[in-house]
Design an enzyme around this catalytic site. Structure first.
Site, PDB file in Angstrom:
ATOM      1  N   GLU A  10       0.810  -1.220   0.000  1.00  0.00           N
ATOM      2  CA  GLU A  10       0.000   0.000   0.000  1.00  0.00           C
ATOM      3  C   GLU A  10       0.841   1.267   0.000  1.00  0.00           C
ATOM      4  O   GLU A  10       0.393   2.322  -0.414  1.00  0.00           O
ATOM      5  CB  GLU A  10      -0.941  -0.010   1.213  1.00  0.00           C
ATOM      6  CG  GLU A  10      -1.993   1.076   1.183  1.00  0.00           C
ATOM      7  CD  GLU A  10      -3.222   0.738   2.013  1.00  0.00           C
ATOM      8  OE1 GLU A  10      -3.625  -0.439   2.018  1.00  0.00           O
ATOM      9  OE2 GLU A  10      -3.770   1.646   2.638  1.00  0.00           O
ATOM     10  N   ASP A 116      -7.132  -4.217   5.921  1.00  0.00           N
ATOM     11  CA  ASP A 116      -8.411  -3.659   6.342  1.00  0.00           C
ATOM     12  C   ASP A 116      -9.274  -3.500   5.091  1.00  0.00           C
ATOM     13  O   ASP A 116      -8.837  -3.819   3.993  1.00  0.00           O
ATOM     14  CB  ASP A 116      -8.211  -2.323   7.073  1.00  0.00           C
ATOM     15  CG  ASP A 116      -7.393  -1.330   6.263  1.00  0.00           C
ATOM     16  OD1 ASP A 116      -7.355  -1.447   5.018  1.00  0.00           O
ATOM     17  OD2 ASP A 116      -6.767  -0.440   6.860  1.00  0.00           O
ATOM     18  N   TYR A 328       5.648   3.729  12.442  1.00  0.00           N
ATOM     19  CA  TYR A 328       4.537   4.257  11.640  1.00  0.00           C
ATOM     20  C   TYR A 328       3.467   4.884  12.529  1.00  0.00           C
ATOM     21  O   TYR A 328       2.945   4.240  13.439  1.00  0.00           O
ATOM     22  CB  TYR A 328       3.946   3.111  10.809  1.00  0.00           C
ATOM     23  CG  TYR A 328       2.980   3.582   9.765  1.00  0.00           C
ATOM     24  CD1 TYR A 328       3.431   4.367   8.710  1.00  0.00           C
ATOM     25  CD2 TYR A 328       1.637   3.256   9.823  1.00  0.00           C
ATOM     26  CE1 TYR A 328       2.552   4.816   7.750  1.00  0.00           C
ATOM     27  CE2 TYR A 328       0.761   3.692   8.869  1.00  0.00           C
ATOM     28  CZ  TYR A 328       1.212   4.477   7.837  1.00  0.00           C
ATOM     29  OH  TYR A 328       0.343   4.917   6.890  1.00  0.00           O
TER      30      TYR A 328
END
Length: 864
Positions: A10, A116, A328
């Site tokens: 991603e 997700d 992160y």
DNA sequence: GCAAGGTC
């Protein structure tokens, strides 16, 4: 040849982590739209060539087709049935092309998008870009990983599954519902209210299923405060002195709202005069250490303790992340993964000048295993990754980093323990108490001192002891309303009600503040404006659902059915949209109920002028007052900016002046030959460069002192070297009539023309061209600016229907043959009669480019 | 000019 495997993550950082883990660091990386890492390794029992790359979040976003983009031509109601298009979110990044190129020749696609719903949706965006579904022998796999650690990555690689289309469709459903509902209500409200009121202080009166309930929370608190009726109350506090310390006793009844009864108790107590100790209890209490830090908690602390808004806090955290100081920063999880290397993470801070000693103690004495927390399976909690000092980071980033360290070390420190002592008293049959606390283990509070338990010692008393009262106080107080909603409370409410996500919560809060529905005040509390209150009260009158948090949970619930395969995607979208469309129609029908609230707060357009453009200082809209002298008024800064008179003035595409951030305006003079030119309201009134002695519309003699009304410096006199609208960019050649410069009229399409910035000279350019722009090139012969002309396909004079042409209007035969000169109405009265004429007064100080010394341009209007 | 969701 070894089979090729394409793997897509991603974001670039995850692609890098995956490639590093699977290649044991033996990879070669090359740049592309996003980086591509290549290596050889086994894949399903065969030796394979891997390519690991990434997208940058969503590849596509939804929007309406062009036919629905015109606000005036589209009835918002029709948007509910309108088609929607997916277009590349960031066309300049060329992600689609990148993926399709990298997929060529690959037999396998492994999707490493975040685990997700959104990630699942991006999986299908990626599949779409790679064209993988077209051929049957190419295979698609989904990697399910719970953290980006080598262990989890390898585990996922050995347990590849298929992507989940239902989850992806749920996101498609949400996108379409959010778009249609948001845009329909926003366009309707905006058009309706902006057509009626002049001082709304926001260019768009937006509605959204996240932003509106967010505003709702702020207004709810505001209304609670506004409707609060304070009540008087009374409390009796006896005092005793023991060993020289005065002790105030608290009443078990806390307070009474009847003064006579309270006074009766006071008298009874005074009359008695003796208190008896009826009991002493000691209880061991624990204040638990924090669990791992997630985004929302970081944002709350940043707002309430550091004074940083969510937007700024995230910017600082992201910078710390990209520089490798913290992990992160976008995570929902508060539980560390089971494989988390606490010792390693602590070692990193061992020599830190601020935390080093704490860390060494934890390493030497053994750290406490963190509390369990919740693991959402996205990213681990936010932790420090590198040691840093304030000098390295700067003050703001340091404060965020410092908190991340304090919190991390706090999670590995013991709980705080203290003993709570309560002494009960009785006097005249009434019960009182006092309590104290003694800390036995500071634990994590020594790192996070603001959470420390305050010490309060009580005197040593024994049960049955009787003590004389020294005084009895009858305290009179008022119940008080709560304070305005703090940003940190708002974040909690949003999280609790499922409004927004860790990444979008800051955006929604920013939205309602940018649109002037709320203002952030001292202590980061959110105070709704008249506009914000009118909106929410309006929804409450017409259809309270529209501003309640349930509106989001309703949508979430519906699309969850899709994600679980329990309902058909298109049926759900249709069903939800049908309900919103009904709500929309009802809202339109009842808009007058909301309007009556607006009427009480805002003035009709005719009274107040209209909002025109944003002030560069406060970023609020300034009012355009069209009555003479026409001017702009910034209500916030209380500043007036004069604009040119006797013409029409419009916002110029929301372009801002690079010098002062004011939005540019375009002024058009009256009449068929009326010229149009851009201007910055601030520069027009306060010319930024020295040597702009000739202001447009001002006689030379009068321009030394204060500016006359309507005299100023438009962009065509500005020597800014890089701005697209300055004289430097838009000037073409010297005026044949005077010492001025011919400038391209930027909005003269389709009758493109040049006008002189000094006199009334007009030059018509080829008619009907789609576009004519100045370029950065100069003619080698005469130094005029080379123009680029995009001819109309049907009328192009070029061979083979070509439309694009560049050239000098003086030296290029084709262009020169197509231009025509005309005199327009005089711009302003010139004292010297006709212009000085060509050949004199050259080298006008503002004519030139990039600091080059100006020479007399050898241009010629030879055929005029 | 408009929503909310990713990430930069």
């Amino acid at each position: 040849m070894a089979p090729k495997v394409l793997m897509v993550a991603e974001k670039p950082s995850i692609a890098h982590s995956i490639a590093t883990a699977l290649s044991a660091g033996q990879m070669s990386s090359r740049r592309g739209s996003t980086e591509v890492h290549e290596f050889e390794a086994m894949f399903q029992g065969f030796k394979a060539h891997y390519k690991v790359t990434s997208v940058i979040g969503h590849v596509f976003s939804v929007d309406f087709p062009a036919a629905y983009q015109d606000w005036t031509a589209t009835d918002p109601l029709t948007l509910f049935q309108a088609p929607v298009l997916k277009t590349e979110s960031n066309p300049k990044a060329h992600i689609r092309k990148h993926l399709s190129q990298e997929a060529r020749g690959c037999g396998h696609l492994v999707l490493w998008l975040d685990c997700d719903r959104e990630g699942e949706n991006i999986c299908f965006e990626v599949i779409d870009c790679t064209g993988f579904h077209t051929t049957d022998d190419r295979k698609i796999y989904r990697a399910r990983f719970s953290s980006v650690t080598e262990k989890d990555i390898k585990k996922a690689m050995n347990n590849l599954v298929a992507p989940n289309r239902d989850e992806a469709l749920a996101v498609d459903a949400r996108q379409e519902i959010d778009l249609k509902v948001g845009v329909a209500f926003t366009r309707f409200q905006t058009s309706y209210f902006q057509g009626k009121y002049g001082n709304l202080d926001s260019s768009v009166i937006s509605y959204g299923p996240c932003q509106t309930p967010t505003l709702g929370f702020c207004v709810q608190r505001y209304l609670q405060i506004n409707t609060f009726k304070p009540e008087k109350f009374w409390a009796v506090h006896p005092y005793i002195i023991h060993n020289g310390y005065e002790l105030k006793l608290e009443w078990e009844r806390i307070r009474l709202f009847d003064p006579d009864v309270a006074e009766m108790f006071r008298v009874l107590i005074v009359d008695d005069g003796l208190v008896e100790v009826t009991g002493i209890s000691e209880k061991q209490e624990t204040k638990v250490r924090p669990s791992g830090l997630n985004t929302v908690n970081l944002l709350k602390v940043a707002s309430s303790s550091l004074g940083f808004g969510p937007q700024l806090a995230m910017q600082l955290a992201e910078r710390l992340y990209t520089q490798g100081f913290i992990s992160y920063p976008r995570t929902e999880s508060t539980a560390y993964p089971s494989s988390f290397d606490y010792r390693g993470a602590l070692e990193v801070l061992k020599n830190n000048s601020v935390f080093g000693s704490h860390v060494q103690t934890l390493l030497a004495n053994g750290y406490v295993k963190p509390r369990s927390g919740t693991d959402v399976g996205d990213h681990p909690p936010i932790t420090p990754m590198r040691s840093a000092s304030e000098d390295m980071l700067g003050y703001d980033a340091w404060r965020v980093y410092q908190y991340v360290c304090q919190h991390f070390l706090g999670t590995l420190s013991p709980d705080c323990k203290y003993i709570r002592t309560k002494i009960d008293f009785s006097v005249a049959g009434e019960s009182f108490y006092c309590s104290g606390q003694n800390v036995t283990v500071k634990g994590f509070t020594s790192l996070m001192p603001w959470l420390a338990v305050s010490e309060k010692s009580l005197p040593r008393l024994s049960k049955g002891e009787k003590i004389e009262l020294t005084k009895v106080e009858l305290y009179e107080g008022n119940t008080a309303p709560p304070d305005y909603l703090s940003e940190s409370e708002l974040i909690s409410l949003m999280e609790k009600n499922g409004i927004g996500t860790d990444a979008s919560i800051p955006v929604h809060i920013n939205n309602i503040s940018e649109r002037n529905y709320v203002q952030v005040q001292a202590g980061r509390r959110l105070i709704p404006t008249a506009l914000g209150v009118s909106l929410i009260r309006g929804y409450q009158c017409i259809d309270p659902d529209l501003c309640l948090p349930d509106i989001r949970s309703f949508i979430e619930k519906q699309i969850t059915l899709v994600s679980k395969g329990q309902a058909d995607y298109s049926l759900v979208v249709r069903h939800v949209l049908a309900q919103f469309q009904q709500k929309f129609s009802y809202f339109v029908k009842k808009i007058e109920n909301m309007d009556s609230l607006f009427e009480a707060q805002f003035s009709p357009l005719s009274d107040s002028g209209r909002m025109l453009s944003k002030c560069g200082k406060c970023l609020r809209y300034m009012k355009y007052i069209s009555s003479l002298p026409s001017r702009l008024f910034c209500g916030t800064c209380e500043e007036v900016y004069y604009v040119p008179q006797k013409g029409t003035i419009k916002l110029y595409k929301e372009i801002t002046c690079p010098l002062d951030n004011f939005e540019l305006l375009i002024f058009s003079m009256a009449g068929p030959d009326g010229k149009s030119f851009p201007l910055c309201p601030y520069c027009y009134n306060n010319p930024p460069f020295e040597g702009i002695d000739t202001l447009f519309g001002a006689s030379k003699a009068g321009s030394t002192g204060k500016l006359g009304k309507g005299a100023g410096m438009p962009c065509f006199m500005c020597p800014h070297p890089t701005c697209r609208h300055s004289l430097i960019a838009q000037g073409v050649c010297a005026c044949p009539e005077c010492s001025g410069t011919l400038v391209l009229d930027p909005v003269s399409a389709p009758k493109w023309r040049l006008y002189c910035n000094m006199c009334n000279c007009l030059v018509f350019l080829p008619e009907g061209a789609h576009r004519i722009t100045t370029t950065r090139e100069r003619c080698v012969e005469c130094e005029s600016t080379i123009l680029e002309v995009d001819f109309n396909k049907k009328t192009t004079p070029l061979k083979d229907g070509a439309t694009l042409y560049t050239g000098c209007i003086l030296c290029d035969d084709l262009l020169h043959s197509m231009i025509e000169m005309k005199h327009g109405k005089s711009f302003f009265k010139r004292t010297g009669g006709r212009g000085r004429g060509r050949g004199r007064g050259r080298g006008h100080s503002s004519r030139g480019r990039g600091g080059r010394k100006l020479q007399d341009p050898k241009m010629s209007f030879r055929d005029f």
